[in-house]
Design a protein around this motif. Structure first.
Motif, PDB file in Angstrom:
ATOM      1  N   SER A 195      -2.466   4.464   5.342  1.00  0.00           N
ATOM      2  CA  SER A 195      -2.920   4.248   3.973  1.00  0.00           C
ATOM      3  C   SER A 195      -4.405   4.573   3.900  1.00  0.00           C
ATOM      4  CB  SER A 195      -2.669   2.800   3.542  1.00  0.00           C
ATOM      5  OG  SER A 195      -3.050   2.598   2.200  1.00  0.00           O
ATOM      6  N   PHE A 196      -4.752   5.537   3.079  1.00  0.00           N
ATOM      7  CA  PHE A 196      -6.118   6.054   3.039  1.00  0.00           C
ATOM      8  C   PHE A 196      -7.090   5.003   2.513  1.00  0.00           C
ATOM      9  CE2 PHE A 196      -9.511   8.838   1.246  1.00  0.00           C
ATOM     10  CZ  PHE A 196      -9.817   9.549   2.400  1.00  0.00           C
ATOM     11  N   ALA A 197      -8.149   4.761   3.253  1.00  0.00           N
ATOM     12  CA  ALA A 197      -9.223   3.857   2.822  1.00  0.00           C
ATOM     13  C   ALA A 197     -10.298   4.697   2.146  1.00  0.00           C
ATOM     14  CB  ALA A 197      -9.797   3.104   4.016  1.00  0.00           C
ATOM     15  N   HIS A 198     -10.400   4.574   0.821  1.00  0.00           N
ATOM     16  CA  HIS A 198     -11.365   5.369   0.079  1.00  0.00           C
ATOM     17  C   HIS A 198     -12.776   4.840   0.306  1.00  0.00           C
ATOM     18  CE1 HIS A 198      -7.606   6.278  -2.100  1.00  0.00           C
ATOM     19  NE2 HIS A 198      -8.175   7.430  -2.356  1.00  0.00           N
ATOM     20  N   PRO A 199     -13.739   5.728   0.567  1.00  0.00           N
ATOM     21  CA  PRO A 199     -15.130   5.268   0.666  1.00  0.00           C
ATOM     22  C   PRO A 199     -15.570   4.635  -0.647  1.00  0.00           C
ATOM     23  CG  PRO A 199     -14.891   7.536   1.441  1.00  0.00           C
ATOM     24  CD  PRO A 199     -13.604   7.174   0.777  1.00  0.00           C
ATOM     25  N   LYS A 200     -16.547   3.770  -0.579  1.00  0.00           N
ATOM     26  CA  LYS A 200     -17.041   3.060  -1.770  1.00  0.00           C
ATOM     27  C   LYS A 200     -18.520   3.306  -2.051  1.00  0.00           C
ATOM     28  CE  LYS A 200     -13.168   0.986  -2.750  1.00  0.00           C
ATOM     29  NZ  LYS A 200     -12.405   1.385  -3.968  1.00  0.00           N
ATOM     30  N   THR A 201     -19.259   3.829  -1.070  1.00  0.00           N
ATOM     31  CA  THR A 201     -20.713   3.965  -1.260  1.00  0.00           C
ATOM     32  C   THR A 201     -21.243   5.336  -0.867  1.00  0.00           C
ATOM     33  OG1 THR A 201     -21.122   3.067   0.953  1.00  0.00           O
ATOM     34  CG2 THR A 201     -21.116   1.504  -0.901  1.00  0.00           C
ATOM     35  N   THR A 202     -20.362   6.223  -0.408  1.00  0.00           N
ATOM     36  CA  THR A 202     -20.826   7.538   0.046  1.00  0.00           C
ATOM     37  C   THR A 202     -19.760   8.568  -0.256  1.00  0.00           C
ATOM     38  OG1 THR A 202     -21.813   8.723   1.918  1.00  0.00           O
ATOM     39  CG2 THR A 202     -19.875   7.359   2.389  1.00  0.00           C
ATOM     40  N   ALA A 203     -20.128   9.845  -0.159  1.00  0.00           N
ATOM     41  CA  ALA A 203     -19.187  10.929  -0.419  1.00  0.00           C
ATOM     42  C   ALA A 203     -18.884  11.663   0.878  1.00  0.00           C
ATOM     43  CB  ALA A 203     -19.754  11.890  -1.455  1.00  0.00           C
ATOM     44  N   ILE A 209      -2.138   6.821  -5.592  1.00  0.00           N
ATOM     45  CA  ILE A 209      -3.446   7.237  -5.080  1.00  0.00           C
ATOM     46  C   ILE A 209      -4.343   6.030  -4.821  1.00  0.00           C
ATOM     47  CG2 ILE A 209      -4.365   7.677  -7.403  1.00  0.00           C
ATOM     48  CD1 ILE A 209      -6.120   9.797  -6.275  1.00  0.00           C
ATOM     49  N   ILE A 210      -4.361   5.057  -5.736  1.00  0.00           N
ATOM     50  CA  ILE A 210      -5.212   3.881  -5.552  1.00  0.00           C
ATOM     51  C   ILE A 210      -4.756   3.080  -4.337  1.00  0.00           C
ATOM     52  CG2 ILE A 210      -5.774   1.621  -6.568  1.00  0.00           C
ATOM     53  CD1 ILE A 210      -5.976   3.014  -9.261  1.00  0.00           C
ATOM     54  N   MET A 211      -3.444   3.057  -4.111  1.00  0.00           N
ATOM     55  CA  MET A 211      -2.909   2.283  -2.994  1.00  0.00           C
ATOM     56  C   MET A 211      -2.921   3.044  -1.677  1.00  0.00           C
ATOM     57  SD  MET A 211       0.164   0.670  -5.286  1.00  0.00           S
ATOM     58  CE  MET A 211       1.060  -0.150  -3.978  1.00  0.00           C
ATOM     59  N   GLY A 212      -3.386   4.325  -1.688  1.00  0.00           N
ATOM     60  CA  GLY A 212      -3.661   4.970  -0.405  1.00  0.00           C
ATOM     61  C   GLY A 212      -2.861   6.199  -0.051  1.00  0.00           C
ATOM     62  N   SER A 235     -21.072  11.967   9.782  1.00  0.00           N
ATOM     63  CA  SER A 235     -19.770  11.373   9.465  1.00  0.00           C
ATOM     64  C   SER A 235     -19.399  10.186  10.347  1.00  0.00           C
ATOM     65  CB  SER A 235     -18.680  12.439   9.589  1.00  0.00           C
ATOM     66  OG  SER A 235     -18.597  12.917  10.931  1.00  0.00           O
ATOM     67  N   LYS A 236     -20.140   9.937  11.407  1.00  0.00           N
ATOM     68  CA  LYS A 236     -19.782   8.865  12.330  1.00  0.00           C
ATOM     69  C   LYS A 236     -19.735   7.521  11.602  1.00  0.00           C
ATOM     70  CE  LYS A 236     -20.905   6.835  16.836  1.00  0.00           C
ATOM     71  NZ  LYS A 236     -21.828   6.837  17.998  1.00  0.00           N
ATOM     72  N   GLY A 237     -18.634   6.823  11.762  1.00  0.00           N
ATOM     73  CA  GLY A 237     -18.459   5.532  11.126  1.00  0.00           C
ATOM     74  C   GLY A 237     -17.959   5.606   9.698  1.00  0.00           C
ATOM     75  N   VAL A 238     -17.839   6.839   9.141  1.00  0.00           N
ATOM     76  CA  VAL A 238     -17.361   7.017   7.777  1.00  0.00           C
ATOM     77  C   VAL A 238     -15.915   7.475   7.774  1.00  0.00           C
ATOM     78  CG1 VAL A 238     -17.707   8.257   5.592  1.00  0.00           C
ATOM     79  CG2 VAL A 238     -19.684   7.527   6.952  1.00  0.00           C
ATOM     80  N   TYR A 239     -15.599   8.457   8.611  1.00  0.00           N
ATOM     81  CA  TYR A 239     -14.216   8.934   8.705  1.00  0.00           C
ATOM     82  C   TYR A 239     -13.965   9.483  10.092  1.00  0.00           C
ATOM     83  CZ  TYR A 239     -16.139  13.698   8.003  1.00  0.00           C
ATOM     84  OH  TYR A 239     -16.845  14.862   8.123  1.00  0.00           O
ATOM     85  N   THR A 240     -12.696   9.621  10.413  1.00  0.00           N
ATOM     86  CA  THR A 240     -12.281  10.279  11.647  1.00  0.00           C
ATOM     87  C   THR A 240     -11.412  11.476  11.287  1.00  0.00           C
ATOM     88  OG1 THR A 240     -10.336   8.840  11.870  1.00  0.00           O
ATOM     89  CG2 THR A 240     -12.366   8.144  12.972  1.00  0.00           C
ATOM     90  N   VAL A 289       0.854  -1.187   0.000  1.00  0.00           N
ATOM     91  CA  VAL A 289       0.000   0.000   0.000  1.00  0.00           C
ATOM     92  C   VAL A 289       0.891   1.239   0.000  1.00  0.00           C
ATOM     93  CG1 VAL A 289      -1.922  -1.149   1.178  1.00  0.00           C
ATOM     94  CG2 VAL A 289      -0.150   0.006   2.527  1.00  0.00           C
ATOM     95  N   ALA A 290       0.304   2.385  -0.286  1.00  0.00           N
ATOM     96  CA  ALA A 290       1.007   3.661  -0.222  1.00  0.00           C
ATOM     97  C   ALA A 290       0.502   4.428   0.993  1.00  0.00           C
ATOM     98  CB  ALA A 290       0.790   4.462  -1.496  1.00  0.00           C
TER      99      ALA A 290
END
Length: 590
Positions: free
Chosen positions: A399-407, A552-555, A417-422, A392-393
């Motif tokens: 390493s950033f975990a990109h959301p998959k279902t929300t913005a 970017i894809i790797m984080g 934002s709870k449970g989505v990001y800190t 990972v990067a």
């Protein structure tokens, strides 16, 4: 491939519709485009490949505006998966909703759906660009975004013509499959060739079928503004024209102090404006775009080169029987020309914008490198690029975990934002080490103790009108690439760059407070550092990431939250009527 309807074909043919809706004095207009995103087949190097394009063009249509204009782009998605369009370098003042960063400011446009982007372009003049911002699609879904001065005057002699020089790559591997492989930590796949304005060039051939070259026709004595943009997924490029020199006059939508050179270095995400005078004897001259890369022990890639042609009016078709001159290029493993090129650039004073904040409210020291996580649910695993790990990067070992279902912007704006990001992105690495030690590059074993990391969606929040300083430190952890860092929604003052580990006691003395570059993409040199400052005057959610696609894809990413200011004019407005929220919208991702 789905056939386009007659209406859609017409939209493809009419790439630009400019509504001359003039305001008082005729100073601004509404510039309107329709982008139909679809699949098509293209044949290169003896193979027919399915690619993804806008309006049947690779590169896509140029957006050409005047400073102060309003831009309206209707995107019709005819792909079988979602995408967004990002307006790279456009400041998006109080229009964060139109930034087009997938899963950061909006969810992707679902298959078969449409979306309208609407924003103003103010306070910027020069070359920017646009591209898809979901998966690897920007390799073919991209184009120039030109902002002309409102009064029609440049701080240099007006050129006879300006020409986008879009450097990219030709991929035979399907871009969606490429994205899946990089998500799995695989960065061994490579393109087949470099491209200049979509042309592979006559150095590429298959079964004696020579590829087409990009040709720039010129007249002796005239000057040309070349807008050099790097849209490549993987590589920084050297660009040269035999027998000619350049005067660098701008970068990333801002003027620079004129700087003479015989070679341009452009990293992914960067846009460099240069003047080339056609002052050589009338003939043909080759241009070359050559990808550079670190030497071993870094992972090695093939040589990527595209060759074009500068053709003078009056020159014979066979160049008077003489060989066409070739520019002498650096060794592909020599990255020092990039360092010196970027270090020689300074900003052209602009009283309204070139005011470097002399105080600093918040300081961040951010290391850029690779790491590894254990596959599956394992908590322990063998490191050093073993099959038990995923490479990972990271930024500061996260390493950033990109959301998959929300913005992220929606969740921030709605207060959900709870449970989505800190909001605990680390402002320094968890432990110091010799960041540029070459022995950290595999086969090791020094990297083994430093590479364990984790995936998380960690953001950083800033109050409005905060002065921020960031020191980006490239590392040699598992590889020694440079890192072109792009911050959405902002131009930043690039105060200094250097090689080796940043040393505050020594290196702060190098900071340029008088006329630094104002950039949206900062090339952090290989084995070195870059120092930037900016003021958080644009509220919203702003993506920060390396512009190497595998990074970017790797984080190698995060996002900055900028809070509202004290007035409506300094606050993020509600989503515009055309904005489509995430949710039950038929979202379909690869």
């Amino acid at each position: 491939m789905e056939k386009l309807s007659m209406v859609t074909s017409l939209l493809c043919a009419i790439t630009v519709a400019v509504l001359a809706v003039a305001v008082v004095g005729g100073e601004a207009a509404v510039v309107e485009h329709t982008f139909v995103v679809h699949e098509m087949n293209a044949t290169h190097l003896c193979n027919t490949t399915k690619i993804y394009v806008v309006n049947g063009q690779f590169p896509g249509p140029t957006v050409d505006v005047t400073e102060g204009d309003t831009v309206v782009v209707h995107v019709i998605n005819k792909l079988p998966f979602g995408l967004t369009i990002h307006w790279h370098g456009v400041r998006q003042m109080r229009s964060c909703w139109a930034d087009g960063a997938g899963f950061v400011t909006e969810c992707p446009i679902p298959p078969g759906n449409e979306h309208t982007y609407r924003f103003n372009v103010t306070g910027q003049v020069g070359t920017l660009w646009w591209h898809a911002h979901v998966t690897c699609l920007r390799a073919t879904i991209n184009g120039a975004f030109i902002v002309r001065p409102r009064d029609g005057k440049y701080p240099f002699p007006t050129p006879a013509k300006d020409v986008p020089i879009i450097i990219g790559e030709w991929w035979e591997l399907d871009l969606i499959e490429l994205d899946r492989r990089m998500m799995d930590g695989n960065f061994d796949d490579n393109p087949l060739s470099a491209t200049i304005n979509g042309k592979l060039g006559d150095l590429s051939n298959c079964s004696r079928m020579v590829e087409e070259s990009f040709i720039l026709d010129v007249k002796h004595g005239e000057s040309y503004l070349l807008r050099v943009i790097n849209t490549a997924l993987f590589s920084e490029y050297y660009f040269r024209v035999a027998g000619h020199t350049f005067t660098v006059v701008g970068a990333d939508g801002n003027y620079l102090t004129p700087f003479k050179t015989d070679m341009v270095t452009v990293a992914p995400g960067e846009a460099i404006d240069v003047i080339m005078v056609a002052d050589a004897p009338p003939a043909h001259y080759h241009m070359i775009a050559l990808a550079n890369q670190p030497p071993e022990p870094d992972p090695q890639i093939p040589v990527f080169t595209s060759r074009g042609l500068v053709r003078y009016a009056g020159a014979t078709a066979n160049n008077n029987g003489l060989p066409v001159p070739m520019p002498i290029m650096p060794n592909q493993h020599n990255t020092m020309p990039s360092y010196y090129f970027h270090a020689n650039l300074t900003g052209l004073a602009h009283p309204e914008r070139h005011r470097v904040p002399m105080h600093v409210d918040e300081r961040l020291f951010v290391t850029l490198g690779l790491g590894s996580i254990c596959r599956g649910q394992n908590t322990t695993c063998k490191r050093r690029r073993s099959p038990e790990t995923i490479v990972v990067a990271t930024m500061n070992n996260v390493s950033f975990a990109h959301p998959k279902t929300t913005a992220l912007l929606e969740r921030y704006y709605d207060g959900t934002s709870k449970g989505v990001y800190t909001e605990d992105f680390p402002i320094r690495p968890p432990r110091p080490f010799n960041y540029t030690n070459r022995d950290l590059i595999p086969p090791g074993p020094l990297e083994e103790a430093l590479e364990p990391t984790f995936k998380a969606t960690k953001l950083k929040r800033f109050k409005y009108n905060t002065s921020v300083e960031i020191i980006f430190q490239s590392t040699t952890l598992m590889q020694s690439d440079s890192n072109p860092m792009h911050l959405h929604g902002y131009d930043v003052f690039l105060l200094a760059q250097g090689l080796g580990n940043f040393n505050a006691k020594r290196d702060v003395r190098k900071f340029n407070y008088h006329n630094p570059q104002l950039r949206n993409t900062v090339q952090v040199p290989r084995g070195g550092w870059a120092a930037i400052r900016f003021v958080t005057d644009n509220p919203g959610m702003w993506y920060l990431h390396c512009h190497f696609e595998f990074h970017i894809i790797m984080g190698m990413a995060t996002a900055f939250i900028v809070e509202d200011g004290p007035t409506p004019e300094t606050s993020l407005p509600p989503p515009p009527p055309e904005f489509k929220r995430c949710g039950n919208n038929g979202l379909s991702q690869p």
